[in-house]
Write a protein that holds these residues in place. Structure first.
Motif, PDB file in Angstrom:
ATOM      1  N   LYS A  31      -0.067  -1.929  -3.213  1.00 39.95           N
ATOM      2  CA  LYS A  31      -1.344  -2.159  -4.007  1.00 39.95           C
ATOM      3  C   LYS A  31      -1.320  -3.376  -5.098  1.00 39.95           C
ATOM      4  O   LYS A  31      -2.316  -3.760  -5.469  1.00 39.95           O
ATOM      5  N   GLU A  32      -0.037  -3.607  -5.631  1.00 44.19           N
ATOM      6  CA  GLU A  32       0.015  -4.763  -6.595  1.00 44.19           C
ATOM      7  C   GLU A  32      -0.471  -6.081  -5.848  1.00 44.19           C
ATOM      8  O   GLU A  32      -0.915  -6.794  -6.465  1.00 44.19           O
TER       9      GLU A  32
ATOM     10  N   ASN B 281      -9.248 -10.644  -4.864  1.00 46.76           N
ATOM     11  CA  ASN B 281     -10.356  -9.925  -4.064  1.00 46.76           C
ATOM     12  C   ASN B 281     -10.757 -10.760  -2.901  1.00 46.76           C
ATOM     13  O   ASN B 281     -12.119 -10.680  -2.603  1.00 46.76           O
TER      14      ASN B 281
ATOM     15  N   GLN C  84      -5.270  -7.622  -8.820  1.00 47.08           N
ATOM     16  CA  GLN C  84      -4.508  -8.170  -9.905  1.00 47.08           C
ATOM     17  C   GLN C  84      -3.720  -9.169  -9.625  1.00 47.08           C
ATOM     18  O   GLN C  84      -3.002  -9.698 -10.583  1.00 47.08           O
TER      19      GLN C  84
ATOM     20  N   SER D 292      -5.261  -5.037  -1.489  1.00 51.30           N
ATOM     21  CA  SER D 292      -5.951  -3.714  -1.836  1.00 51.30           C
ATOM     22  C   SER D 292      -7.013  -3.253  -0.600  1.00 51.30           C
ATOM     23  O   SER D 292      -7.630  -2.357  -0.982  1.00 51.30           O
TER      24      SER D 292
ATOM     25  N   SER E 131      -5.295  -8.072  -3.847  1.00 51.10           N
ATOM     26  CA  SER E 131      -5.541  -7.547  -4.932  1.00 51.10           C
ATOM     27  C   SER E 131      -6.149  -7.893  -6.091  1.00 51.10           C
ATOM     28  O   SER E 131      -5.966  -9.155  -6.315  1.00 51.10           O
TER      29      SER E 131
END
Length: 204
Positions: free
Chosen positions: A137-138, A62, A56, A141, A54
């Motif tokens: 999702k944290e 990423n 984040q 991704s 993610s």
């Protein structure tokens, strides 16, 4: 999360106590992690799966990484590591479905952390589709996959790019393809990746 307690080990893999995750990474203590790699044979071709970390995430956002992985807390056993697969990928599997590949010691160092891991590594021969992943999702991704043979060639320096295909949360089209090089993967030690390739190859 930084205050979670982890077991810490000396250089001979003997337990020497417990420390917070923050101290483990600040002082470079050896600690246990759980890694699970997913592969799938489809139309006679072996694929290997990666999670997309993610944006984040504090470390390596990423970037493509081990399909599912995480720290083992001080009170946990290796069997408890299966929660990482369920939490991050949202697929419900049993520990008995996993093929043990061994414990690999490896280190990563950045400006922020010293990460000395005793990684309990497992393989899952996945039977499902991309649609069955329900991502945390944290943490994650997206999920991508590549031909195992091409990933091996990338890791061993025979080629510079491979094609990955997969999906990202909330992005269209539903399945995307991308040409990637090593720059798109978390920079684990080359020797670590090479050992993973050798171990998985024996099980395919």
């Amino acid at each position: 999360m930084e205050t979670e307690l982890l077991k810490v080990f000396d250089d001979n893999r003997n337990v020497i106590g417990e420390a917070s995750r923050k101290d483990v990474h600040h002082k470079g203590y050896w600690h246990e992690t759980f890694h699970c790699w997913l592969t799938k044979k489809e139309a006679g071709i072996d694929y290997i799966y990666f999670q997309l970390r993610s944006e984040q995430k504090k470390d390596y956002p990423n970037l493509l990484d081990i399909t599912a992985a995480g720290h083992l807390l001080a009170h946990e056993t290796v069997v408890d590591g299966i929660r990482e697969v369920k939490e991050e990928l949202g697929i419900n599997i049993s520990f008995d479905n996993l093929i043990p590949l061994g414990v690999i010691a490896y280190s990563m160092r950045t400006e922020a952390i010293v990460d000395n891991e005793l990684a309990n590594v497992f393989l899952l021969k996945y039977k499902g589709s991309f649609k069955e992943f329900h991502l945390q999702k944290e943490e994650v991704s997206g999920v991508f996959r590549a031909r195992f043979s091409e990933f091996s060639d990338l890791i061993f320096g025979k080629i510079e790019e491979i094609v990955v295909e997969g999906f990202m949360i909330g992005k269209q089209p539903s399945i995307v393809k991308e040409d990637v090089g090593m720059y798109r993967f978390v920079p684990h030690q080359k020797e670590f990746y090479q050992e993973i390739i050798r171990l998985i190859e024996k099980e395919l």
